[in-house]
Scaffold this motif. Structure first.
Motif: not given
Lengths: 270, 430
Positions: B57, B60-61, B63-68
């Motif tokens: 988890e 995953q977070k 990755e999401e933060a980086y992509n944003a």
């Protein structure tokens, strides 16, 4: 029905809880492991988790790291571990054995070859610590094809969505990691574990065993009130470490320690 | 500057996008690979996320933060500002004329990452990850280190941002790299010597992962190389890719053309991927990743998984590793602590398999000779890690024409290594 399902089925019918000890195969010496497995059964083990030693056990704390190092000093291999189970099965055909370890030693021998050999030896389930559901689609079906149960970890950080996907891949039981940390870490918090178990059970009917942070009869009993099974690892392994040079006494020490936990668990469900 | 989407010309040198990659497979020219890693963090069969459930988890977070954030103009501006004013970028592309004359053949240019703040390319990545940590509200960063350069870079950025910093370092490396240990302590970091396993970089990585899984709520794990579970290989690459992008611009400005060959050392492979990545789509540029051959590949005492290992799973990703027949990770050997690692970033494994990058090795002795040569001929003391790249460039240059250009990534300076070298050569410094 698998041996693991039989165990949980019988326990649930009688209101009992599973006691699941963990030891590392080959620790302190490969020749002692099968004897120690029988000693665990004598102490009241319902299922045995047998650790496959790995040079880089990144999810384990110092106690199990050292157990791996002791086992690897005697070159305990994955094949040795499977052969230990075969030997154990000559006199015990009822207690399920789950091999627990890391992916690389398994892939080095070939996943399919391992699954076939393990099944033939009488292994019941496999828990690969560093394989979560993301990478499971390439791995779990090949274990299941041989009739092995795939045990997966669930963690305090696992979201509802993840729990659902894990439950879809899992069979036998789920292993709930009671705390954020490595094996042998601090004491667990029963209330927060209970809350998470409720969340898990909202998603699945698979039995849930709880491990990490169970060190004595009292903590085992406390967890058994809320879980379907109690996993005890580092507490046993530290006894092996302490008495590694007393091969004669070690089985009795493990039996006694586990029997205390067994009694404490059973008394809460009497 | 214009965006570089999937339809950009494959050899377009002005293409500067970080994430749009098109790779034509050598094995099958009809196959064009786009935007690796894929959504699951795979580079072909490599990479992925092989860690225990507790970390899934948080990864995953991350990755999401980086992509944003990666395409967020404010984040990019903050990063660019730090790279310019704190790190001192761009680093020069230096024509090593005396070295070129001595070696004969192609012209040698050095990408001077040794001139960055803290003396190596590692700071490019730590500045980026520390900004991520700040945006995620983390108050504590942890890092693993081999040679100590990544530890120093992490301690440095932690001091600047007021974050608590803990660095894990193999006990043997603490001995080998004592100046960097002291540097980290001066910067306020806690350095924890790791006594388990082989007491080197791989064990430091295990220990850092154990810390992270325990303190995941307030802690950001700053991984120093392009290994580890997804998204680390991707984000460490992206933060280091500034090196290759600068080389593209500098070559165009200084020479009016692009180099013919790139050479970089490969331990985990972060400086190499930083240089290579922006060139991957430009087929006319040859690339060489130089592994640590130690006492020689044939002796078994080396740290060259791409040259002499096989695919396996280590530290959260599938990649080439060094392991025995039972799957136990092997002890490695290199004179350079920063290359002394039994795995390698998964993207390198992929680039090896598709034939886009040639992976070679040089021995301790060859690297040492190159170390002395650069020091005496150009007045630049290189770290032992890029001395490996130089040693290979020395073999490559005479095979190429005089009008051709080799860019060597001089990924770090050698001050940290002078004690190791003195000791090996029997010189007492006290």
């Amino acid at each position: 029905m698998t041996r693991i399902n039989d165990v949980f089925g019988a326990l649930q019918a009688g209101g009992g809880k599973a006691l699941i000890p963990y030891i590392t195969a080959g620790d302190p010496h490969p020749q002692q492991t099968v004897g120690l497995m029988h000693a665990l059964v004598a102490g009241g083990a319902d299922i045995i988790e047998l650790g496959v030693p790995f040079s880089d056990p990144m999810a384990d704390g110092p106690t199990i790291q050292l157990a791996c190092e002791r086992a690897l000093m005697h070159n305990t291999s994955l094949w040795n571990c499977v052969e230990m189970v075969a030997e154990f099965r000559r006199t015990n055909t009822t207690t399920p054995v789950v091999l627990m370890g890391y992916l690389n030693p398994i892939e080095a021998r070939g996943l399919d070859a391992f699954a076939a050999y393990a099944k033939q030896a009488g292994v019941d389930g496999v828990l690969i610590v560093d394989v979560a559901i993301e990478e499971a689609p390439e791995i779990a079906p090949r274990l299941r094809a041989q009739g092995l149960d795939c045990i997966f970890l669930v963690a305090p950080t696992s979201s509802g969505t993840r729990i659902e996907s894990i439950a879809r891949e899992a069979s036998g039981y789920l292993y709930y990691v009671s705390l954020k940390g490595v094996t042998g870490a601090a004491t667990l918090d029963v209330d927060s574990v209970a809350a998470k178990l409720d969340e898990i059970r909202a998603h699945t009917k698979i039995p849930v065993a709880v491990g990490f942070g169970i060190r004595d009869a009292a903590s085992a009993a406390a967890v058994s009130r809320i879980a379907d099974g109690v996993v005890v690892g580092s507490a046993l392994v530290s006894q092996i470490e302490k008495h590694q040079n007393e091969a004669q006494k070690l089985p009795e020490i493990l039996t006694r320690m586990l029997a205390e936990m067994r009694a404490a668990i059973d008394s809460t469900h009497a | 500057m214009r965006p570089c989407g999937p339809h950009a010309r494959r050899s377009d040198p002005t293409c500067r996008a970080i994430n749009a990659v098109l790779i034509q497979s050598r094995a099958n020219p009809e196959v064009i690979y786009e935007n690796l890693p894929d959504a699951r963090g795979h580079f072909g069969p490599y990479g992925g996320r092989f860690v225990a459930e507790t970390l899934m988890e948080p990864l995953q977070k991350l990755e999401e933060a980086y992509n944003a954030l990666k395409n967020d103009p404010a984040f990019r501006a903050e990063l660019d500002r730090d790279l310019a004013l704190y790190v001192g970028r761009p680093s020069p592309l230096y024509p090593a004329e005396r070295l070129t004359k001595k070696w004969g053949g192609a012209q040698i240019f050095l990408k001077r990452e040794d001139l960055n703040h803290t003396g190596a390319h590692k700071i490019n990545n730590t500045v980026g990850q520390a900004l991520l940590a700040k945006h995620l509200g983390k108050t504590r960063i942890i890092a693993e280190t081999g040679a100590g350069q990544h530890g120093v870079a992490s301690a440095t950025i932690a001091a600047r941002l007021g974050l608590k910093c803990v660095v894990y370092m193999g006990a043997d490396d603490v001995q080998r790299q004592s100046p960097n240990v002291y540097r980290m302590k001066l910067l306020g970091a806690e350095v924890i010597p790791v006594q388990s396993g082989t007491r080197t970089l791989k064990d430091a990585l295990n220990e850092a992962l154990r810390d992270w899984v325990t303190n995941v709520d307030d802690t950001f794990y700053v991984i120093g190389t392009v290994a580890g579970p997804h998204p680390y290989p991707m984000l460490v690459r992206d933060f280091n890719a500034v090196v290759g992008r600068e080389v593209i611009n500098q070559s165009q400005d200084m020479l009016g053309r692009q180099p013919d060959a790139l050479v970089a050392c490969v331990g985990g492979g972060s400086n190499a991927i930083g240089l290579f990545y922006p060139f991957i789509t430009n087929d006319s540029v040859k690339m060489y990743g130089v592994e640590a051959g130690g006492d020689g590949i044939e002796t078994g005492r080396h740290a060259a998984p791409l040259s002499a290992g096989h695919p396996g799973v280590l530290h959260g990703n599938r990649t080439y590793i060094m392991a025995d027949a039972n799957g136990q990770i092997s002890a490695t050997h290199s004179i350079s602590a920063g290359l002394d690692y039994p795995g390698v970033g998964p993207e390198h494994s992929w680039l090896k398999d598709i034939g886009r990058v040639s992976y070679v090795s040089v021995t301790d002795d060859e690297a040492l000779a190159a170390f002395h040569e650069l020091t005496r001929v150009e007045g630049i003391i290189p770290a032992l890690e890029p001395a490996h790249a130089l040693a290979y460039a020395k073999k490559l240059a005479p095979q190429m024409a005089r009008d051709q250009i080799i860019v060597v990534n001089l990924s770090g300076r050698g001050d940290k290594d002078i004690f190791t070298i003195a000791k090996r050569e029997g010189i007492s410094l006290t």
